[in-house]
Motif scaffolding. Sequence first.
Motif, short mmCIF file in Angstrom:
data_model
loop_
_atom_site.label_atom_id
_atom_site.label_comp_id
_atom_site.label_asym_id
_atom_site.label_seq_id
_atom_site.Cartn_x
_atom_site.Cartn_y
_atom_site.Cartn_z
N VAL A 103 35.29 18.57 82.24
CA VAL A 103 35.79 17.20 82.05
C VAL A 103 36.68 16.78 83.22
CG1 VAL A 103 37.26 15.75 80.62
CG2 VAL A 103 35.61 17.29 79.55
N VAL A 104 37.60 17.67 83.62
CA VAL A 104 38.55 17.33 84.68
C VAL A 104 37.83 17.11 86.01
CG1 VAL A 104 40.38 18.29 86.12
CG2 VAL A 104 40.57 18.40 83.64
N LEU A 105 37.00 18.06 86.42
CA LEU A 105 36.34 17.93 87.72
C LEU A 105 35.34 16.78 87.74
CD1 LEU A 105 35.71 21.59 88.96
CD2 LEU A 105 37.46 19.95 89.66
N ALA A 106 34.55 16.64 86.67
CA ALA A 106 33.57 15.55 86.64
C ALA A 106 34.27 14.19 86.72
CB ALA A 106 32.73 15.64 85.37
N LEU A 127 42.20 15.68 95.14
CA LEU A 127 42.63 15.27 93.81
C LEU A 127 42.04 16.18 92.74
CD1 LEU A 127 42.36 11.36 93.97
CD2 LEU A 127 44.43 12.76 94.02
N GLY A 128 40.79 16.59 92.94
CA GLY A 128 40.15 17.48 91.98
C GLY A 128 40.85 18.82 91.88
N PHE A 129 41.27 19.36 93.02
CA PHE A 129 41.95 20.65 93.00
C PHE A 129 43.30 20.55 92.31
CE2 PHE A 129 44.71 23.87 95.03
CZ PHE A 129 44.05 25.00 94.58
N VAL A 130 44.05 19.49 92.59
CA VAL A 130 45.34 19.29 91.93
C VAL A 130 45.15 19.16 90.42
CG1 VAL A 130 47.30 17.72 91.67
CG2 VAL A 130 46.45 18.28 93.95
N ALA A 183 46.47 21.70 87.50
CA ALA A 183 47.32 21.19 86.42
C ALA A 183 46.71 21.51 85.06
CB ALA A 183 47.50 19.68 86.58
N GLU A 184 45.39 21.39 84.96
CA GLU A 184 44.71 21.70 83.69
C GLU A 184 44.85 23.18 83.35
OE1 GLU A 184 40.95 23.64 82.23
OE2 GLU A 184 40.87 22.75 84.24
N ARG A 185 44.66 24.06 84.35
CA ARG A 185 44.82 25.49 84.10
C ARG A 185 46.28 25.83 83.75
NH1 ARG A 185 40.78 29.19 85.40
NH2 ARG A 185 38.79 28.11 85.45
N VAL A 232 52.44 27.76 96.48
CA VAL A 232 51.94 26.52 95.89
C VAL A 232 52.21 26.50 94.38
CG1 VAL A 232 49.87 25.15 95.38
CG2 VAL A 232 50.17 26.16 97.65
N VAL A 233 51.92 27.62 93.72
CA VAL A 233 52.11 27.69 92.27
C VAL A 233 53.59 27.58 91.91
CG1 VAL A 233 51.90 29.20 90.26
CG2 VAL A 233 50.01 29.01 91.87
N ILE A 234 54.45 28.24 92.66
CA ILE A 234 55.89 28.17 92.38
C ILE A 234 56.40 26.75 92.57
CG2 ILE A 234 58.17 28.90 93.21
CD1 ILE A 234 56.99 31.66 93.74
N LEU A 235 55.93 26.05 93.59
CA LEU A 235 56.35 24.67 93.81
C LEU A 235 55.90 23.77 92.65
CD1 LEU A 235 55.72 24.24 97.64
CD2 LEU A 235 57.92 24.27 96.48
N LEU A 236 54.69 23.98 92.16
CA LEU A 236 54.21 23.20 91.02
C LEU A 236 55.04 23.50 89.77
CD1 LEU A 236 50.33 23.48 91.49
CD2 LEU A 236 51.78 21.49 91.92
N ARG A 237 55.36 24.77 89.57
CA ARG A 237 56.19 25.13 88.41
C ARG A 237 57.61 24.59 88.57
NH1 ARG A 237 55.68 31.44 87.36
NH2 ARG A 237 57.10 30.85 85.65
#
Length: 445
Positions: free
Chosen positions: A5-8, A99-102, A106-108, A427-432
């Motif tokens: 759903v997210v990627l599509a 945008l898809g990767f972000v 976020a979904e994961r 990258v993950v730490i910055l998102l968290r």
Amino acid sequence: MTDTVVLATVVVVGMVVWDLVLTGTLHWAPALTGAALAAGWLTAITLADTRSHRVTGVGMAEYRRLWDATLTVVATVAVIAVFLPDAGLTGALVLAMPLGFVALMAERAWWRSWLKHKRRYGRWSTRVLLVGSGPSVRNIRDEFHANPQAGFRVVGMCEPEGDGAGVAAHVRRELAATGADTVVVTGSDVLPAERVKEISWMLESGHQHLMLAPSLTDIAGPRIRTRPACGLPLIHVETPRLTRSARLTKRSFDIAVSLGIIVLVAPVLVAVALIVKASGPGPVLYRQQRIGLGGRTFEMLKFRTMRVGADAELAALLKAQGTAETPLFKIKDDPRITPAGRFLRKYSLDELPQLFNVLSGTMSLVGPRPQIAKEVALYSGSQRRRLLASPGITGLWQVSGRSAMDWTRAVRLDLYYVENWSLITDVVILLRTFRAVIAPGETAH
């Protein structure tokens, strides 16, 4: 399902928006191209085994596999775009795929948060039977209990005696009694290799599993390689090192991201400066000597959140709460903080000037917490390894509990970061960190 759903959605919408901006007209072709790209991307992350229960929910392996699969898709699309310039793939590389990767990350992250919440109550966890000597069994048990989000729930323990004769039968009875689905053999000097084989032979294939826990801690997956030789399951552990290319990558990432953040939050910087100026007498910026990479001293910048002369009161406050001889980084109910300062600290707005420290090279976006000389003087031998990396605005301990984190646990997380650095970890730490700043909770002070 949510990956699909997210990627599509994001990729198709991104392609359509890009085409609309360029042409001013809606077409079907970009939507079809986006759907094909999303399908290929979904295939790549499936082949990379990003949904394996062995990697989802904890650690960086899941995100690292997503990153690797995405890079493969980006490289493929870039090659196709070179040979087929009329395929309309520029929008995919510039807008849709970033945008898809972000959105995918976020979904994961949302699923991971949901899974951690369930695991705190023992759900969606592996039921573990520990087998080994007393000290090793208790050590592993305590680690699993302290980190329920890892997904291991200890339901029984078995300590063999003598040469371990009959241990397989004992384990079989314990498995039936506890309902455990995994046997973890801990480091033990009373369980010969032959007994471990007996345990593996009596497990039900596909339903019961055997894991071996060597006496290794705080080592991330990329540094570990299994290397069978002479019938021995050898574990190869890479020496922790940050190569020149890795340092260049980290430095380039720091410069690019910090510049982008400064441009985005420039109005916030001005607003906070005015708030600090109006909060009372004293400078807007607070400058303090901290210890950085290699033990070198640098001047760290923050917005002032305390009254003037607060540093002179620190020793008495530490002595009053009984932590004068401990590298403690927070004073409980600190009376020196101004009302405006409490708000700035809760949402980490006082840390924003450190972006200029990052640009100057004295700090990094992610790294161990920079400490004052008196705290560094209290380091033990292993704790000095924190100085092998540039100190960071944020780090593992900040996104794992903030003020609620005790010193031993905070140091352990910092050392883990130093020993196992990777770009995807940053990258993950910055998102968290972004999530922790938006919703700081009760552990932020």
